[in-house]
Design an enzyme around this catalytic site. Structure first.
Site, PDB file in Angstrom:
ATOM      1  N   PHE A  29      -5.581  -8.422  -0.557  1.00 40.84           N
ATOM      2  CA  PHE A  29      -5.705  -9.077  -1.863  1.00 40.84           C
ATOM      3  C   PHE A  29      -4.369  -9.319  -2.533  1.00 40.84           C
ATOM      4  O   PHE A  29      -4.260 -10.157  -3.421  1.00 40.84           O
ATOM      5  CB  PHE A  29      -6.602  -8.231  -2.791  1.00 40.84           C
ATOM      6  CG  PHE A  29      -5.886  -7.059  -3.430  1.00 40.84           C
ATOM      7  CD1 PHE A  29      -5.118  -7.222  -4.577  1.00 40.84           C
ATOM      8  CD2 PHE A  29      -5.957  -5.780  -2.869  1.00 40.84           C
ATOM      9  CE1 PHE A  29      -4.448  -6.152  -5.162  1.00 40.84           C
ATOM     10  CE2 PHE A  29      -5.294  -4.712  -3.445  1.00 40.84           C
ATOM     11  CZ  PHE A  29      -4.530  -4.902  -4.592  1.00 40.84           C
ATOM     12  N   LYS A  80      -9.544 -15.182   7.477  1.00 42.34           N
ATOM     13  CA  LYS A  80     -10.529 -14.428   6.689  1.00 42.34           C
ATOM     14  C   LYS A  80      -9.745 -13.786   5.550  1.00 42.34           C
ATOM     15  O   LYS A  80      -9.160 -12.720   5.703  1.00 42.34           O
ATOM     16  CB  LYS A  80     -11.185 -13.364   7.586  1.00 42.34           C
ATOM     17  CG  LYS A  80     -12.571 -12.919   7.179  1.00 42.34           C
ATOM     18  CD  LYS A  80     -12.690 -12.312   5.796  1.00 42.34           C
ATOM     19  CE  LYS A  80     -12.152 -10.917   5.674  1.00 42.34           C
ATOM     20  NZ  LYS A  80     -12.093 -10.458   4.270  1.00 42.34           N
ATOM     21  N   GLU A 115     -11.614 -10.657  -0.130  1.00 43.24           N
ATOM     22  CA  GLU A 115     -12.780 -11.008  -0.963  1.00 43.24           C
ATOM     23  C   GLU A 115     -12.402 -11.090  -2.447  1.00 43.24           C
ATOM     24  O   GLU A 115     -13.146 -11.628  -3.248  1.00 43.24           O
ATOM     25  CB  GLU A 115     -13.887  -9.949  -0.863  1.00 43.24           C
ATOM     26  CG  GLU A 115     -14.411  -9.651   0.513  1.00 43.24           C
ATOM     27  CD  GLU A 115     -13.666  -8.502   1.179  1.00 43.24           C
ATOM     28  OE1 GLU A 115     -12.421  -8.595   1.339  1.00 43.24           O
ATOM     29  OE2 GLU A 115     -14.307  -7.516   1.568  1.00 43.24           O
ATOM     30  N   ARG A 116     -11.262 -10.499  -2.822  1.00 43.24           N
ATOM     31  CA  ARG A 116     -10.951 -10.388  -4.256  1.00 43.24           C
ATOM     32  C   ARG A 116     -10.395 -11.683  -4.847  1.00 43.24           C
ATOM     33  O   ARG A 116     -10.616 -11.976  -6.005  1.00 43.24           O
ATOM     34  CB  ARG A 116      -9.895  -9.306  -4.493  1.00 43.24           C
ATOM     35  CG  ARG A 116     -10.105  -8.060  -3.704  1.00 43.24           C
ATOM     36  CD  ARG A 116     -10.764  -6.965  -4.501  1.00 43.24           C
ATOM     37  NE  ARG A 116     -11.075  -5.862  -3.604  1.00 43.24           N
ATOM     38  CZ  ARG A 116     -12.261  -5.670  -3.045  1.00 43.24           C
ATOM     39  NH1 ARG A 116     -13.275  -6.468  -3.309  1.00 43.24           N
ATOM     40  NH2 ARG A 116     -12.454  -4.653  -2.207  1.00 43.24           N
ATOM     41  N   SER A 128      -4.614  -2.225   4.450  1.00 48.72           N
ATOM     42  CA  SER A 128      -4.348  -0.788   4.343  1.00 48.72           C
ATOM     43  C   SER A 128      -4.293  -0.151   5.737  1.00 48.72           C
ATOM     44  O   SER A 128      -4.852  -0.692   6.705  1.00 48.72           O
ATOM     45  CB  SER A 128      -5.437  -0.134   3.505  1.00 48.72           C
ATOM     46  OG  SER A 128      -6.690  -0.365   4.113  1.00 48.72           O
ATOM     47  N   CYS A 134       3.198  -4.078  -0.971  1.00 49.56           N
ATOM     48  CA  CYS A 134       3.435  -3.137   0.129  1.00 49.56           C
ATOM     49  C   CYS A 134       4.911  -2.789   0.220  1.00 49.56           C
ATOM     50  O   CYS A 134       5.293  -1.852   0.903  1.00 49.56           O
ATOM     51  CB  CYS A 134       2.959  -3.720   1.442  1.00 49.56           C
ATOM     52  SG  CYS A 134       3.911  -5.149   1.894  1.00 49.56           S
ATOM     53  N   GLU A 155      -0.586   6.465  -0.416  1.00 44.40           N
ATOM     54  CA  GLU A 155      -0.217   5.228  -1.100  1.00 44.40           C
ATOM     55  C   GLU A 155      -1.122   5.070  -2.325  1.00 44.40           C
ATOM     56  O   GLU A 155      -2.343   5.082  -2.199  1.00 44.40           O
ATOM     57  CB  GLU A 155      -0.420   4.047  -0.149  1.00 44.40           C
ATOM     58  CG  GLU A 155      -0.039   2.719  -0.754  1.00 44.40           C
ATOM     59  CD  GLU A 155      -0.302   1.543   0.181  1.00 44.40           C
ATOM     60  OE1 GLU A 155      -1.377   1.494   0.807  1.00 44.40           O
ATOM     61  OE2 GLU A 155       0.582   0.671   0.280  1.00 44.40           O
TER      62      GLU A 155
END
Ligand code: NAD
Length: 497
Positions: free
Chosen positions: A149, A173, A176-177, A226, A281, A383
């Site tokens: 995201f 793909k 979703e956010r 992640s 990240c 994290e």
């Protein structure tokens, strides 16, 4: 309510899966769109479209594929602000930060414009009597990318511009956010003249990802997200015989030596720790001042700045950071702050309980600063991915290096110093993939490659740049001889030239 569509075979199509997720504006907490969680049949349709388009696209001369990239780049430049608005609306980051993301994505498209040169092979004449050899890199076929995201435009552009410029076709793909920026980029790529089926976008969750991981027609998977999911994607994808690069999470340390310019170091920590609400990240989440004096002086500089961070929606031009992405993520971050207190870290600035007037439904977390964090604490090991900066005091330089090398993640790191010898030693010995010397967020430019070490990357290839071209192609080496050069008679010994 806006309904997000898939993009399959050159057309936007409404999903019929019936399963749905909600997309929110994190600044207000309002639901702004409905996103389909695509079913297996829809993923199959996207793969079939990509498979049908690949032979012709793969045989299109590289300079013609590059022309599509040039047009795409022009359109992205023209629509950069539109993309940034879509990103901010669904992710929450400030408009300028979103624009920065778009520009870093465009750099990857610029790199892909050079594909004819990048795919040029090697030729050796006369490797034996009348024998010549050439090697070149050929596309893999249909490849897929699964993205997180936090960079909804840039991270997909780490993947598909290089992949399709190399002659592959692609299934994306997205997260979703925040699906709208990748959909707008897809529209622009189509407007640039990309043939139908070369880039397809399907929305979904684990079901869609598993379908891509298992499907025999997908030859390679790029994943960014992640660490637990990266590891899972790597294992399942490679078990299914695919090439996989899976980039995971991070805990990036910045070492501050006693000779560093502390004002510069504090500036760097504010931007790298709290920019994008810490949802990067490559964010710095751990500051490691060396020596008590350095630590005290650093805290003295950081405390007032963290207390007065300007937090607001992306429409506020003065905001330095926005909300975090979902209410669930906000609660997770708040849980980590509680845990830090419980485990004995010193909470210097507490971001819990922050609310923004007029935006009470938004997912805001105030800037948070911990001192005297130790390597055993959960907030050090895991994290957090939020606006929480931990200070771990090191007694000397060697202890700082050891601590970083012992951490499970190895994405990025930085050292602030005026001492060239120390900086050089740090760059040599540190077990981290991307290192900054007086540069807090050392994200490589598009003509280098991006990738961490240890549990920040699963697979043998970093992403984008030259490693991206290698990942999306395979080497073929051809040895040729023509009848005039062939002596008669069978040769039974192993050929030596
Ligand atoms: P995430 O792992 O939750 O999701 C990433 C992608 O995986 C999404 O597309 C999601 O739909 C899919 N996914 C989620 N759960 C899945 C499951 N159980 N099975 C299969 N697929 C699944 O990550 P996120 O929250 O979207 O992004 C934040 C994370 O990404 C952070 O850990 C951050 O460090 C990392 N990240 C890493 C890099 C890097 O370059 N190393 C860059 C950006 C973000």
């Amino acid at each position: 309510m806006q309904v997000i569509e898939n993009a399959i075979g050159g057309k936007r199509v409404v999903s019929t899966s019936g399963r749905k997720a909600s997309v929110y504006n994190p600044a207000t907490g309002e639901q702004i769109a409905e996103l389909p969680l695509s079913a297996g049949g829809e993923i199959d349709a996207a793969i079939a479209a990509a498979k049908a388009a690949q032979p012709e696209w793969g045989n299109t001369p590289p300079h013609k594929r590059a022309r599509v990239m040039f047009k795409f780049k022009e359109l992205l430049d023209r629509h950069a602000a539109d993309l940034a608005r879509e990103i901010s609306r669904e992710h929450g980051k400030t408009h300028d930060d979103a624009l920065g993301e778009v520009h870093r994505g465009i750099e990857c498209v610029e790199y892909a414009c050079g594909i004819p040169e990048l795919l040029k092979g090697a030729f050796s004449r006369n490797v034996g009597p009348a024998i010549d050899t050439y090697s070149d890199r050929q596309p893999l076929g249909v490849v897929a990318g699964i993205t997180p995201f936090n960079f909804p435009a840039m991270v997909p552009m780490w993947m598909y511009p290089a992949a399709i410029a190399c002659g592959n076709t692609f299934i994306l793909k997205p997260s979703e956010r925040d699906p709208s920026a990748p959909m707008l980029a897809w529209d622009l790529l189509m407007e640039a003249g990309c043939p139908d089926g070369v880039l397809n976008v399907v929305h979904g969750d684990k079901e869609a990802v598993d379908h891509l991981l298992d499907h025999p027609d997908i030859k390679a998977i790029s994943f960014v997200g992640s660490t637990p999911i990266a590891e899972y994607v790597y294992q399942r994808g490679t078990r299914a015989g695919k090439r996989v690069q899976a980039l995971g999470g991070a805990k990036n340390h910045m070492v501050i030596l006693p000779d560093a310019d502390l004002d510069q170091a504090a500036d760097a920590l504010m931007g790298a720790g709290f920019g994008s609400a810490g949802e990067r990240c490559m964010a710095i989440s751990v500051a490691v001042p060396v020596g008590e004096k350095t630590a005290d002086a650093l805290i003295e500089r950081l405390r007032p700045r963290v207390e007065s961070l300007k937090i607001g929606p992306s429409t506020d031009k003065d905001a330095e950071m926005g909300p975090v992405v979902t209410s669930m993520h906000r609660d997770k971050i708040l849980g980590y702050i509680d845990k830090g207190v419980e485990e004995g870290a010193e909470l210097v600035v507490d971001g819990r309980g922050f609310t923004l007037q007029g935006y009470e439904g938004g997912y805001y977390v105030g800037g948070t600063l911990f001192d005297r964090v130790t390597p055993e604490m959960t907030i050090y090991k895991e994290e957090i991915f939020g606006p929480v900066l931990s200070v771990v005091r090191a007694s000397d330089y060697s202890q700082a290096v050891q601590m970083i090398n012992d951490h499970e993640f190895g994405n990025g790191t930085a050292i602030f110093t005026r001492d060239g010898d120390a900086a050089r030693d740090f760059a040599d010995r540190i077990e981290v993939g991307m290192v900054g010397v007086n540069v807090p967020i050392p994200v490589p430019v598009a003509y280098h490659s991006f990738g961490g070490w240890k549990r920040s990357l699963f697979g043998d290839h970093s992403i984008y740049g030259p490693e991206g071209v290698h990942f999306y192609t395979r080497l073929k080496t051809v040895t040729t001889r023509w009848p005039a050069g062939i002596k008669s008679g069978a040769q039974f010994t192993f050929p030596t030239l």
